[in-house]
Design a protein around this motif. Structure first.
Motif, PDB file in Angstrom:
ATOM      1  N   MET A   1       0.847  -1.172   0.000  1.00 44.05           N
ATOM      2  CA  MET A   1       0.000   0.000   0.000  1.00 44.05           C
ATOM      3  C   MET A   1       0.891   1.233   0.000  1.00 44.05           C
ATOM      4  O   MET A   1       1.872   1.318   0.704  1.00 44.05           O
ATOM      5  N   SER A  34      -5.036   9.280  -1.858  1.00 41.40           N
ATOM      6  CA  SER A  34      -5.484   8.044  -1.224  1.00 41.40           C
ATOM      7  C   SER A  34      -4.582   7.740  -0.038  1.00 41.40           C
ATOM      8  O   SER A  34      -3.419   8.143   0.007  1.00 41.40           O
ATOM      9  N   GLY A  36      -4.624   5.168   3.935  1.00 39.34           N
ATOM     10  CA  GLY A  36      -5.368   4.263   4.794  1.00 39.34           C
ATOM     11  C   GLY A  36      -4.642   4.019   6.092  1.00 39.34           C
ATOM     12  O   GLY A  36      -3.496   4.449   6.285  1.00 39.34           O
ATOM     13  N   TRP A  38      -4.990   1.405  10.002  1.00 37.10           N
ATOM     14  CA  TRP A  38      -5.679   0.382  10.773  1.00 37.10           C
ATOM     15  C   TRP A  38      -5.336   0.578  12.235  1.00 37.10           C
ATOM     16  O   TRP A  38      -4.429   1.339  12.576  1.00 37.10           O
ATOM     17  N   GLY A  49     -10.022  -1.055  10.036  1.00 36.42           N
ATOM     18  CA  GLY A  49      -9.223  -0.311   9.069  1.00 36.42           C
ATOM     19  C   GLY A  49     -10.016   0.786   8.397  1.00 36.42           C
ATOM     20  O   GLY A  49     -11.240   0.867   8.501  1.00 36.42           O
ATOM     21  N   LEU A  50      -9.283   1.641   7.702  1.00 36.28           N
ATOM     22  CA  LEU A  50      -9.875   2.768   6.997  1.00 36.28           C
ATOM     23  C   LEU A  50      -9.083   2.987   5.708  1.00 36.28           C
ATOM     24  O   LEU A  50      -7.859   3.062   5.731  1.00 36.28           O
ATOM     25  N   LEU A  51      -9.769   3.051   4.584  1.00 37.14           N
ATOM     26  CA  LEU A  51      -9.171   3.387   3.293  1.00 37.14           C
ATOM     27  C   LEU A  51      -9.910   4.589   2.743  1.00 37.14           C
ATOM     28  O   LEU A  51     -11.149   4.592   2.702  1.00 37.14           O
ATOM     29  N   ILE A  52      -9.161   5.590   2.304  1.00 43.25           N
ATOM     30  CA  ILE A  52      -9.776   6.809   1.790  1.00 43.25           C
ATOM     31  C   ILE A  52      -9.198   7.127   0.417  1.00 43.25           C
ATOM     32  O   ILE A  52      -7.989   7.072   0.217  1.00 43.25           O
ATOM     33  N   CYS A  65     -14.649   6.346   1.165  1.00 41.88           N
ATOM     34  CA  CYS A  65     -14.132   6.190   2.516  1.00 41.88           C
ATOM     35  C   CYS A  65     -14.694   4.852   2.989  1.00 41.88           C
ATOM     36  O   CYS A  65     -15.905   4.714   3.147  1.00 41.88           O
ATOM     37  N   TYR A  67     -14.605   1.761   5.729  1.00 41.91           N
ATOM     38  CA  TYR A  67     -14.213   1.255   7.035  1.00 41.91           C
ATOM     39  C   TYR A  67     -14.296  -0.269   6.992  1.00 41.91           C
ATOM     40  O   TYR A  67     -15.286  -0.809   6.515  1.00 41.91           O
ATOM     41  N   THR A  68     -13.294  -0.927   7.503  1.00 38.92           N
ATOM     42  CA  THR A  68     -13.342  -2.373   7.678  1.00 38.92           C
ATOM     43  C   THR A  68     -13.477  -2.604   9.173  1.00 38.92           C
ATOM     44  O   THR A  68     -12.614  -2.180   9.957  1.00 38.92           O
TER      45      THR A  68
END
Length: 193
Positions: A1, A34, A36, A38, A49-52, A65, A67-68
């Motif tokens: 990543m 981008s 992210g 966790w 986790g968070l991915l933006i 956005c 959220y896991t």
């Protein structure tokens, strides 16, 4: 990543801005940023986790956005409720002002994916729609509607835990999706290629 950072970030502008700027696509300006993170939990099932992806203007890559949430255990039990998920979506909508947002399980998403028109919002246990998308039609019981400031609306399908294994839940989600679609609220964000 991209943006690999193995230390905690403080939720303040001085630390977050440089982190986000490192996530800028240097080749294509219209792809935005981008990044992210966790929570660093040791047990996989406790991981959050968070991915933006934000600031993009390409029809090929969306802003999102994601959220896991934990997959099991005490953390999942704390967050897997209509009120907790509504609070998460509400705070995200208030801060980011998205077109739409949804709290949906992977299982429910996978059931919907084959018949969902590309680029249209999902309808899940908790769904957010921006106010400018249109006026909500009357929705069946037990659906609850809550405003998010002057920005949009949360649609909470049921106060009990939504599961794909419950045919009544799936039927309710489909009925609400049909009503929202008929009212013109589920149009794609961009014309799809």
């Amino acid at each position: 990543m991209q943006n690999a950072l193995r230390r905690p970030l403080s939720p303040n502008l001085a630390e977050l801005e440089p982190f986000v700027r490192r996530g800028k696509d240097r080749t294509f300006d219209n792809l935005g940023f981008s990044g992210g993170g966790w929570n660093g939990a040791g047990d996989d099932y406790e991981t959050t986790g968070l991915l933006i992806a934000c600031g993009g203007s390409s029809e090929w890559v969306g802003n999102s956005c994601v959220y896991t949430l934990p997959s099991k255990g005490p953390s999942l039990e704390r967050i897997l409720s209509a009120s907790a998920l509504a609070a998460l979506i509400r705070r995200t909508a208030d801060a980011w002002e998205p077109e739409w947002g949804v709290a949906i399980s992977e299982q429910h998403r996978d059931v919907l994916k084959p018949r969902r028109p590309k680029g249209t919002p999902y309808v899940g246990w908790v769904t957010y729609l921006a106010q400018h998308r249109g006026t909500l039609p009357p929705l069946p019981s037990p659906v609850r509607i809550e405003p998010v400031a002057d920005k949009g609306t949360l649609i909470i399908l049921t106060p009990e835990r939504f599961t794909v294994s419950n045919p009544e839940h799936v039927a309710l989600a489909e009925r609400v999706r049909e009503l929202l679609d008929r009212a013109g609220l589920l149009k794609p964000l961009h014309a799809q290629p």
